[in-house]
Design a protein around this motif. Sequence first.
Motif: not given
Length: 316
Positions: A46-52, A190-207, A219-222
């Motif tokens: 599943k390529s989605f895992h690689d993109k994330l 650190g793992l939790g913080a990485s997941g937390m910041f990733t959600q915000c990064y997805l929002l910033l890079r959405r467009n 990606a967001a639920p993951s």
Amino acid sequence: MTPMLISPAQAATALIAGCIGLVLLAIAASPIITVANQQLAVLHKKSFHDKLAKQIASMATTLGCLFFTGIAAGSVHIAVQNPEIFQGPFRLPLMVSLGAVTFSFALLMAYTLLWKTMRQSKSLHMLIGLFAAISMISALFLIYGLANSMLREGHVVPAGAGQLEIFTTIYTVSPASAMWPLFVQSLLGGLGASGMFTQCYLLLRRNRDDFGRDYYKFAAPSAAKWALIPTLMQLVPAAWLFFMLQPTLGTPATDNITMWCWLTAAVMPLLASGLWLRVMRSETPMRHKISMIAALPLAMLAAAAQMIAVTYQLGV
């Protein structure tokens, strides 16, 4: 115990330190998540895992360039203002710790920048990511061990000791040391913080990185799951640390601010986890922008509160 009073300056310093600490721990833990997602991409095809994984690596590298530049500048400033630190028995361990941080971040940068180049050599690319993860964890241990020794009362390093004896003395940590629960909590946090910041990064890079609705529905639920599970797990070593330091806490009372700090450090992650759970369960997770963003101050407040409590109880 005399009730502790927290000045606005102390609170502000703790909040800033908590924010910086969470970012640095997220950077250190990110390679673990990226390699895990790359492996899942291979197993599930599943390529989605690689993109994330690529987005998380890009986020960690970008944050690292900003924050590690600041660390380098701060280290130079400390070296100029306090040259004795780099001249005493802690000189070599300190240099090794800084070198380990630099090396691990260099591996992270190579891992991120070679993503497209090594697309046909995924196993070798994942190996670089694995080395980056191991070196990040090793650097974290070196830093915690050094800090544990520097903050210990008395002369930890014997006079006239050789370099091997210095390292052995510094990094022989008692099982009863508060460093262990802090270290384990930092890895999970650190793992939790990485997941937390990733959600915000997805929002910033959405467009800019528009990978389609189906990708963001994955990606967001993951990312929220990576934030939720480790954040809940880190409460276990936090409780371990609390009971280890409990003799210095004093009698529970309404004017015992340390107790309130610990309570804040326990409740805020639970509230943040509730927000991430909403993202995980939603059919349209990217619409929960407020939940993703609101979790940030909750996590930072928890980190700041625990930092105040621990530093006070350890007498730092």
